[in-house]
Design a protein around this motif. Structure first.
Motif, mmCIF file in Angstrom:
data_model
loop_
_atom_site.group_PDB
_atom_site.id
_atom_site.type_symbol
_atom_site.label_atom_id
_atom_site.label_comp_id
_atom_site.label_asym_id
_atom_site.label_seq_id
_atom_site.Cartn_x
_atom_site.Cartn_y
_atom_site.Cartn_z
ATOM 1 N N GLN A 41 25.799 -19.990 57.957
ATOM 2 C CA GLN A 41 26.550 -18.901 58.578
ATOM 3 C C GLN A 41 25.957 -17.544 58.218
ATOM 4 O OE1 GLN A 41 28.961 -19.200 60.727
ATOM 5 N NE2 GLN A 41 29.482 -21.374 60.545
ATOM 6 N N LEU A 42 25.228 -17.492 57.104
ATOM 7 C CA LEU A 42 24.652 -16.231 56.634
ATOM 8 C C LEU A 42 23.439 -15.808 57.464
ATOM 9 C CD1 LEU A 42 25.109 -14.167 54.370
ATOM 10 C CD2 LEU A 42 23.510 -15.492 52.953
ATOM 11 N N ARG A 43 22.702 -16.779 57.986
ATOM 12 C CA ARG A 43 21.464 -16.469 58.702
ATOM 13 C C ARG A 43 21.696 -15.604 59.951
ATOM 14 N NH1 ARG A 43 16.813 -18.749 57.465
ATOM 15 N NH2 ARG A 43 16.076 -18.650 59.622
ATOM 16 N N PRO A 44 22.645 -15.963 60.852
ATOM 17 C CA PRO A 44 22.846 -15.096 62.027
ATOM 18 C C PRO A 44 23.215 -13.661 61.650
ATOM 19 C CG PRO A 44 23.936 -17.204 62.344
ATOM 20 C CD PRO A 44 23.498 -17.161 60.926
ATOM 21 N N ALA A 45 24.042 -13.499 60.598
ATOM 22 C CA ALA A 45 24.433 -12.148 60.175
ATOM 23 C C ALA A 45 23.224 -11.378 59.649
ATOM 24 C CB ALA A 45 25.515 -12.237 59.109
ATOM 25 N N ALA A 46 22.360 -12.063 58.871
ATOM 26 C CA ALA A 46 21.156 -11.403 58.350
ATOM 27 C C ALA A 46 20.233 -10.984 59.487
ATOM 28 C CB ALA A 46 20.428 -12.336 57.385
ATOM 29 N N LEU A 47 20.096 -11.824 60.490
ATOM 30 C CA LEU A 47 19.245 -11.492 61.635
ATOM 31 C C LEU A 47 19.782 -10.294 62.406
ATOM 32 C CD1 LEU A 47 18.486 -15.131 62.807
ATOM 33 C CD2 LEU A 47 16.746 -13.446 62.171
ATOM 34 N N ARG A 48 21.090 -10.252 62.585
ATOM 35 C CA ARG A 48 21.690 -9.122 63.316
ATOM 36 C C ARG A 48 21.476 -7.804 62.582
ATOM 37 N NH1 ARG A 48 25.853 -12.904 64.239
ATOM 38 N NH2 ARG A 48 27.057 -12.030 62.500
ATOM 39 N N SER A 49 21.456 -7.872 61.252
ATOM 40 C CA SER A 49 21.313 -6.630 60.464
ATOM 41 C C SER A 49 19.909 -6.051 60.528
ATOM 42 C CB SER A 49 21.677 -6.907 59.000
ATOM 43 O OG SER A 49 20.685 -7.720 58.379
ATOM 44 N N GLU A 58 16.943 -14.526 67.874
ATOM 45 C CA GLU A 58 17.114 -15.620 66.911
ATOM 46 C C GLU A 58 18.553 -15.694 66.414
ATOM 47 O OE1 GLU A 58 14.445 -16.185 63.749
ATOM 48 O OE2 GLU A 58 12.631 -16.034 64.976
ATOM 49 N N SER A 59 19.205 -14.556 66.266
ATOM 50 C CA SER A 59 20.608 -14.551 65.843
ATOM 51 C C SER A 59 21.471 -15.279 66.859
ATOM 52 C CB SER A 59 21.094 -13.113 65.663
ATOM 53 O OG SER A 59 22.473 -13.089 65.352
ATOM 54 N N ARG A 60 21.252 -14.966 68.145
ATOM 55 C CA ARG A 60 22.016 -15.666 69.187
ATOM 56 C C ARG A 60 21.687 -17.160 69.200
ATOM 57 N NH1 ARG A 60 21.045 -10.639 71.872
ATOM 58 N NH2 ARG A 60 19.026 -11.389 72.670
ATOM 59 N N ALA A 61 20.401 -17.483 69.010
ATOM 60 C CA ALA A 61 19.998 -18.893 68.993
ATOM 61 C C ALA A 61 20.634 -19.631 67.813
ATOM 62 C CB ALA A 61 18.476 -18.997 68.918
ATOM 63 N N GLU A 62 20.607 -19.023 66.628
ATOM 64 C CA GLU A 62 21.205 -19.642 65.433
ATOM 65 C C GLU A 62 22.698 -19.877 65.637
ATOM 66 O OE1 GLU A 62 20.003 -20.593 62.499
ATOM 67 O OE2 GLU A 62 18.078 -19.589 62.160
ATOM 68 N N ALA A 63 23.391 -18.883 66.192
ATOM 69 C CA ALA A 63 24.839 -19.023 66.406
ATOM 70 C C ALA A 63 25.133 -20.140 67.396
ATOM 71 C CB ALA A 63 25.412 -17.698 66.903
ATOM 72 N N GLU A 64 24.332 -20.215 68.471
ATOM 73 C CA GLU A 64 24.537 -21.262 69.479
ATOM 74 C C GLU A 64 24.286 -22.647 68.884
ATOM 75 O OE1 GLU A 64 25.190 -23.309 73.029
ATOM 76 O OE2 GLU A 64 25.681 -21.248 72.489
ATOM 77 N N LEU A 65 23.234 -22.780 68.103
ATOM 78 C CA LEU A 65 22.915 -24.079 67.488
ATOM 79 C C LEU A 65 23.948 -24.480 66.446
ATOM 80 C CD1 LEU A 65 19.043 -23.690 67.206
ATOM 81 C CD2 LEU A 65 20.302 -25.201 68.741
ATOM 82 N N LEU A 66 24.514 -23.497 65.744
ATOM 83 C CA LEU A 66 25.583 -23.804 64.795
ATOM 84 C C LEU A 66 26.769 -24.424 65.510
ATOM 85 C CD1 LEU A 66 25.758 -20.824 62.252
ATOM 86 C CD2 LEU A 66 25.412 -23.243 61.724
ATOM 87 N N GLU A 67 27.109 -23.878 66.668
ATOM 88 C CA GLU A 67 28.226 -24.427 67.439
ATOM 89 C C GLU A 67 27.928 -25.849 67.892
ATOM 90 O OE1 GLU A 67 29.363 -21.933 70.652
ATOM 91 O OE2 GLU A 67 29.798 -20.180 69.397
ATOM 92 N N CYS A 69 25.905 -28.005 66.477
ATOM 93 C CA CYS A 69 25.943 -28.912 65.313
ATOM 94 C C CYS A 69 27.375 -29.158 64.853
ATOM 95 C CB CYS A 69 25.124 -28.325 64.167
ATOM 96 S SG CYS A 69 23.349 -28.222 64.493
ATOM 97 N N ALA A 70 28.214 -28.123 64.929
ATOM 98 C CA ALA A 70 29.610 -28.267 64.498
ATOM 99 C C ALA A 70 30.370 -29.205 65.415
ATOM 100 C CB ALA A 70 30.291 -26.906 64.459
ATOM 101 N N ALA A 71 29.881 -29.375 66.661
ATOM 102 C CA ALA A 71 30.554 -30.281 67.600
ATOM 103 C C ALA A 71 30.371 -31.741 67.212
ATOM 104 C CB ALA A 71 30.029 -30.049 69.014
ATOM 105 N N VAL A 72 29.394 -32.024 66.345
ATOM 106 C CA VAL A 72 29.148 -33.392 65.886
ATOM 107 C C VAL A 72 29.930 -33.614 64.599
ATOM 108 C CG1 VAL A 72 27.407 -35.070 65.184
ATOM 109 C CG2 VAL A 72 26.851 -33.333 66.905
ATOM 110 N N LEU A 73 30.918 -34.466 64.665
ATOM 111 C CA LEU A 73 31.777 -34.715 63.509
ATOM 112 C C LEU A 73 31.558 -36.129 62.989
ATOM 113 C CD1 LEU A 73 35.101 -33.201 64.914
ATOM 114 C CD2 LEU A 73 33.472 -32.098 63.365
#
Length: 531
Positions: A41-49, A58-67, A69-73
């Protein structure tokens, strides 16, 4: 490295954060996790800064990929069947290297099927079946067949009283038609006078006694032989045993443990330490309830496809080949659902399919090991397409380096979208495999494999193999995630409408040469005319 990759002029704290939270440096995540910080979760915030087009992309890509990955339970796990662990312990008490046979016997009983044991005498085959009858507090029937066995030995003698009334009826009390658990040794010695009635009892749970067809209470039958059937007539009987296991003698390394257990058991018997069960540990009612609950267990289409592929492999490529009948195939997938439900699962997972090693073999027990090897290879190869996708991404990058424009640029945009869709599906599948694998490898001896969890039916070796498969799937999923991130960044870059801005960014990312005005040098001949 992070500064150069993002085309920044000077290094900042954000670049350090990106380096520390890179997937290849997972060991450095532990202090962050201990402090309650999620590195992903820290990586997208660091990229935005950091600012800049590529950092934002890359921030948008990281956030999208996190979602994604989170869909796989992880598959939800409930409570294993009550009494299963106690029943396993009761059956294996004092036995060495018989945990697999005990589990298969329990699974056969719970699923309403039967177990065939191939092996030489003196390997505790009948003892296992007898202990199953003690688990359910039911009646036990045992018989050794010979070529000269007659129906009376299995089904009971003819009733003299019925004969006086001109009826052909048997006295079945104490015989197979009234047994809860049965053990039939040398079953392939059965002759034609026994076969039809035996097949009906095993398959339909009923018995024709005179002019009446009566139900039988048989919960599970175990059969044994030191040879396999050699006629088509006996093949029909052999096919009624869904689960099959080759029983070997105790290995050299376990002989001393076996002898010690034997001596300790003699002491317990002399002291009268054995305690009877207050109530049945498992019963026919438990089996019926479990089979009803198993109907709600999800069986993913992807795993049904794997079972179908395995059947095709065994029929066409395996050596020796084995044709899995339609009936055996249908019963096998039903068995897997019941096994998952008994272990507390709500969904059939990859490791459950390893039970097919005890179902999909015919004349050679080694076919079972072939099934395990094929399944593990199939699950490991499910992410092998990432190599091809890596080549595809390189191909798209090469097309962009050569200046894809107009229709060619539109084709690149479409291909990036197709690559994103396919690689995402594979990444999520790999994550599912990883999250459904055991997180810890238990180092248990063969006689202590009764750890009651979602992987109860696995041996220690199989548990380790599945855990290693999960670790490889995690690494493959991380590689695909990096590929997807680059795919997202390129897709955002080529989506820009401003031609010069797009060319400038592609040059920075890929080294694409920008269009320049071509100046043609004019040359003249000796008479002063342009050439």
């Amino acid at each position: 490295a992070e500064r150069a990759r993002l085309q920044h002029q000077e290094a900042k704290v954000g670049h350090l954060v990106l380096a520390l939270t890179a997937p290849r440096f997972r060991k450095t995540w532990r202090p962050l996790a201990a402090a309650g910080v999620d590195p992903e979760q820290l990586r997208p915030a660091a990229l935005r800064s950091l600012g800049g087009f590529f950092a934002a992309a890359e921030s948008r890509a990281e956030a999208e990929l996190l979602e994604r990955c989170a869909a796989v339970l992880p598959s939800r796990s409930g409570t294993p069947l009550p009494g299963l662990g106690a029943a396993f312990k009761a059956i294996t008490q004092g036995l060495v290297e018989r945990s697999v046979e005990a589990k298969l016997l329990l699974l056969a009983a719970l699923s309403g099927e039967h177990l065939f044991l191939l092996g030489s005498p003196g390997t505790a085959k009948s003892l296992l079946a007898r202990r199953l009858s003690q688990v359910c507090e039911g009646s036990f029937f045992e018989r050794l067949l010979t070529r000269f066995s007659v129906p009376e030995e299995l089904f009971g003698p003819l009733s003299l009283q019925a004969l006086e009334e001109d009826e052909l009826r048997r006295k079945t009390k104490g015989y197979l038609p009234e047994a809860d658990v049965a053990f039939i040794d040398e079953i392939f010695k059965a002759n034609s006078s026994i076969l039809n009635a035996l097949l009906m009892i095993l398959n339909e749970r009923c018995f024709d006694n005179g002019d009446q067809r009566v139900p039988v209470p048989l919960w599970c039958a175990a059969a044994a032989s030191n040879e396999l059937p050699d006629t088509d007539e006996l093949d029909a009987l052999y096919d009624r045993f869904l689960l099959r296991r080759c029983v070997s003698r105790i290995s050299k390394r376990s002989v001393q443990s076996f002898l010690r257990l034997t001596l300790d058991e003699d002491v317990e018997d002399a002291n009268g330490d054995a305690q009877p069960h207050v109530k049945p540990l498992l019963s026919m009612e438990d089996s019926v309830d479990l089979q009803k609950r198993a109907k709600k267990v999800e069986f993913p289409d992807s795993l049904l496809e794997v079972v179908a592929e395995l059947r095709e492999f065994l029929a066409e490529e395996a050596e020796p080949r084995f044709e899995v009948s339609d009936r055996r195939l249908a019963k096998a997938v039903r068995l897997l659902r019941i096994a998952a439900a008994a272990a507390g699962g709500t969904r059939v997972i990859e490791s459950d399919l390893l039970l097919l090693r005890h179902v999909f073999w015919d004349r050679e027990p080694a076919q079972g090991q072939l099934v395990v090897e094929w399944l593990l290879r199939r699950f490991a190869d499910s992410g092998s397409g990432q190599k091809a996708w890596g080549f595809l991404l390189e191909g798209l990058q090469t097309r962009l380096r050569h200046g894809a424009r107009g229709p060619a640029l539109e084709a690149v945009r479409r291909d990036l979208g197709s690559l994103d869709e396919a690689a995402t599906e594979a990444m999520q599948h790999l994550l599912q495999v990883a999250r459904d694998a055991p997180t810890e490898v238990l180092t248990l001896p063969d006689d202590a494999e009764g750890h009651l969890d979602r992987f109860f039916w696995l041996t220690s070796t199989e548990r380790r193999q599945v855990a290693e498969l999960g670790q490889r799937a995690t690494k493959d999923a991380e590689s695909l995630r990096e590929l997807l991130k680059e795919t997202h960044v390129l897709a955002q870059t080529v989506a820009l409408e401003e031609h010069k801005e797009r060319e400038e960014l592609l040059w920075q990312r890929l080294g694409v040469q920008q269009e320049e005005e071509v100046k043609t040098e004019v040359r003249y001949d000796e008479w002063g005319d342009p050439i």
